[in-house]
Design an enzyme around this catalytic site. Structure first.
Site: not given
Ligand code: NOJ
Length: 740
Positions: A287
């Site tokens: 993430d």
């Molecule tokens: C953080 C989020 O937790 C995740 O769900 C998302 O896909 C990513 N950012 C990318 O935007």
């Protein structure tokens, strides 16, 4: 207690890395193509494939990478997210395949969570439809539109179970239940990926957030997760597993720690469980900057060490953290990691690029004419309307307040009735709040201007009561009041945890004032999580949970309110009476002092509130009523290799055609460990005309009763079980059977 059948938690695949001997012939053919590319790559180019940068088209995290185009050109960045449109992705792809040395095509990732342009209801709302075909269709439409806009990879589905509505991201999931969550996870993966990733109408799915991200302490986003391994394996893991079994070829490691180890540095999660036990063959992406965050977690001294933890755990791609780009080569040169770690990671990433057909045609997702044709295609809007209607849950309907009758005078009140952006909820990809009709506009379209009086009354937030008088005056002129209240769209989703989940602002106070007029009041709710609605439930005559219903939400609400569609949704998260009941979920344990014991004091209960929720899991009304017969069983003795069929006859006893979600639960009465008081084991959504009956049959086999036993083996235990069937997790017919 005698052990019964042991089931392997997964099919007996144990594929680590890319061991050629364990590959199918088709996989081997792709492996060879990957190897032929990898032979040409320098170390820097290899590491470049392990890098994912955000473009500056959208902001979905705390940092932005400047100069990403140059990095693509230099072969230092193999993957981009937050970039879309056929034209823009073509521009970036062109740099990769025409200006970089090896011409390796880019992956384009994006958070296509509930639609690209045509926005469907938020995922929690979709789950309330219990309609797997409609959910799959929603993902398919999202994929079709995303693929037409240059995207070949979505960061979905989110498979995180959650029992804490304070956590804002419950809006992105499928609720609290592992069984339903697994079915929905698989439907979504299939919707996004189809049967063939090489089909340019489908896109790569990403199972997230691996793992157990849905259980942050106190419901605070990004917070510590602490749960027993058994709860993790039996309750939180199944939806991720289902998504992987359905063929998802990427997984996102989560921000949280589990048992003291941040997921992004957890070899247990990313290798032992994910690859060795679940047989996952795709690649793992972090993430957003979750490698770097391991420094804050306190398990690494600096980014370089954090990178080492990540690669050793099994992370293949670094989202936005710039750690692999900066430190991997150095770590390799210092002998801290073997070349094989890098080789395996790059192999997995390129493998997926081959599967997507990007090496055959890197521009296959970048057609502007296709984009024009697909975005907001009429059939996509029709699917979004269908899904929005199916997602809505009728929570209360006293005195048949609903459906409204065309032509009756209604006062429509509330800022949210007149809002467009809020209809879409959070994570709207390229969704457009201007390209839709508000609830008010659609109500007027249907019921006529003259019969539809609007007053804002109050805002969705804040304490301004200056609009109350006008709202009351409008309500006085009407036969019925439709009050649209809830949360602002950005009060759920990422980084939107709440410490209380009451109705914000003075919206409930306005409801109280309107109630004094003694006119029937319909409350339409827009929110991304269960709210505590005790007071609203007392005041309203009817209450419809509309979630954030998407691009076609205004029309969907109108159709439901006027009975053009008979509501059929059922809650997939328990709605508590107050925040103190959280965490709350239907599959709780009995405890040693359950509330039904006679002793008035020493029981597991609150002294200031009942134990049971305001609205239980699986709950939702219809404009008709359904009667359930007693359960009949094909046998009361379930044998090791046998099956048991449990049937009920369901009859539509009301005055409208309707749909019912028939639910089947079991309880294992005595185990080597304590067992939940109920577990969902099956459901079927049926449509019944007035007076019509249908027999619904559930088949229970021993593998459905397996769990991690006292010694942590996975299997069943013989003994007595209860079996329940009904229309929600509370109101159920009940019988017993025995597992031999
Ligand atoms: C953080 C989020 O937790 C995740 O769900 C998302 O896909 C990513 N950012 C990318 O935007």
């Amino acid at each position: 207690m005698k052990k019964n059948i042991v089931f392997a938690i997964i099919a007996s695949i144990s594929l680590t890395g890319c061991g050629p001997s364990l590959r199918t012939a088709q996989e081997k053919r792709i492996d060879e193509r990957v190897d032929s590319v990898m032979e040409l790559m320098t170390l820097d180019e290899k590491i470049g494939q392990m890098v994912l940068y955000s473009s500056d088209w959208d902001v979905t995290g705390p940092s932005l990478k400047k100069g990403y185009m140059d990095e693509i050109r230099k072969g230092n960045c193999g993957n981009i997210f937050n970039a879309y449109t056929a034209a823009y992705t073509r521009k970036l792809q062109k740099i990769a395949v025409e200006e970089s040395r090896l011409h390796i095509p880019l992956l384009f990732g994006y958070d296509v969570i509930h639609g690209q342009k045509t926005i469907f209801p938020i995922s929690l709302g979709e789950s309330a439809s219990w309609d797997l075909a409609a959910i799959e269709k929603s993902a398919r439409v999202s994929a079709t539109e995303a693929a037409a806009s240059g995207i070949n990879w979505t960061f979905a589905p989110m498979c995180d179970i959650s029992v804490d509505p304070r956590w804002g991201r419950v809006s992105e999931g499928a609720g609290e239940d592992p069984y339903l969550g697994s079915k929905i996870a698989a439907a979504r993966v299939h919707g996004f990926q189809g049967d063939n990733l090489a089909d340019s109408l489908t896109i790569l799915a990403c199972v997230k957030h691996f793992a157990a991200y849905g259980a942050p302490l106190a419901g605070r986003d990004y917070n510590t997760v602490d749960m027993s391994r058994r709860v993790f394996l039996d309750t939180y893991l199944p939806p991720y597993k289902a998504a992987i079994d359905a063929g998802a070829m990427s997984v996102m490691s989560s921000f949280n720690e589990l048992d003291g180890v941040p997921a992004t540095g957890s070899r247990y999660l990313l290798t032992d469980v994910l690859r060795d036990q679940l047989g996952f063959k795709g690649f793992v992406v972090t993430d957003y900057t979750s490698i770097n965050e391991m420094v804050n977690h306190g398990v690494a001294d600096n980014d370089a060490d954090a990178g080492l933890l990540a690669i050793k755990a099994g992370v293949d791609m670094d989202m936005q953290g710039d750690v692999y780009a900066k430190y991997l080569k150095k770590s390799l040169n210092e002998g801290l990691i073997p070349m094989k770690d890098i080789y395996d990671a790059v192999h997995r990433i390129l493998y997926v690029k081959f599967m997507l057909g990007l090496f055959d045609d890197p521009y296959r997702y970048c057609s502007e004419s296709r984009e024009k044709r697909e975005l907001y295609a009429p059939e996509h809007l029709a699917a979004a309307l269908d899904m929005a209607q199916k997602s809505m849950v009728l929570l209360k309907n006293d005195n048949k307040t609903l459906p409204l009758v065309k032509g009756e005078k209604i006062a429509v009140i509330g800022e949210l009735a007149n809002s467009k952006r809020d209809l879409l909820g959070s994570w709207i990809a390229a969704g457009d709040g201007n390209y839709l009709q508000s609830i008010l506009e659609e109500l007027k379209n249907y019921n006529g201007d003259a019969n539809t009086i609007y007053a804002e009354g109050c805002k969705k937030m804040g304490d301004d009561r200056s609009g109350f008088a006008a709202a009351i005056a409008a309500a006085r002129r009407a036969d019925k009041i439709v009050l649209v209240i809830g949360e602002s769209w950005d009060w759920s989703g990422e980084a939107a945890s709440r410490s209380n989940i009451d109705m914000p602002g003075v919206q409930t106070e306005l409801l109280e004032k309107l109630k004094a007029l003694n006119k029937p009041i319909v409350v339409v709710l827009m929110n991304g999580r269960p709210l505590t609605l005790t007071k609203e439930n007392e005041l309203a005559d009817a209450m419809l949970e509309a979630w954030y219903p998407g691009t076609m939400g205004g029309k969907a609400v109108t159709n439901v309110l006027f009975g053009q569609y008979n509501p059929s949704g059922k809650l997939t998260m328990t709605f508590p009476r107050n925040v103190g009941q959280i965490p709350i979920f239907y599959y709780e344990k009995n405890s040693g002092r359950p509330i039904y014991l006679k002793d008035p004091k020493y029981k597991s209960r609150y002294i200031d509130c009942p134990n049971d929720p305001l609205f239980p899991f699986g709950y939702g009304l219809s404009y008709t009523t359904f009667a359930y017969s007693d359960i009949s069983l094909s046998t009361t003795d379930l044998t090791e290799k046998g099956e048991l069929k449990a049937s009920v006859n369901v009859t539509n006893t009301g005055n409208a055609a309707g749909e019912e979600v028939v639910q089947c639960y079991v309880r294992d009465l005595v185990g080597s460990i304590t067992r939940p008081v109920k577990e969902l084991k099956g459901f079927e959504k049926i449509a019944l005309k007035v007076g019509e009956s249908k027999v619904v049959t559930f088949t229970i086999t021993p593998d459905m009763l397996a769990f991690h036993r006292l010694d942590m083996t996975y299997g069943t235990e013989p003994g007595d079980y209860k079996l329940f069937i009904g229309g929600n997790s509370r109101d159920l017919k009940e019988t017993k059977f025995k597992l031999d």
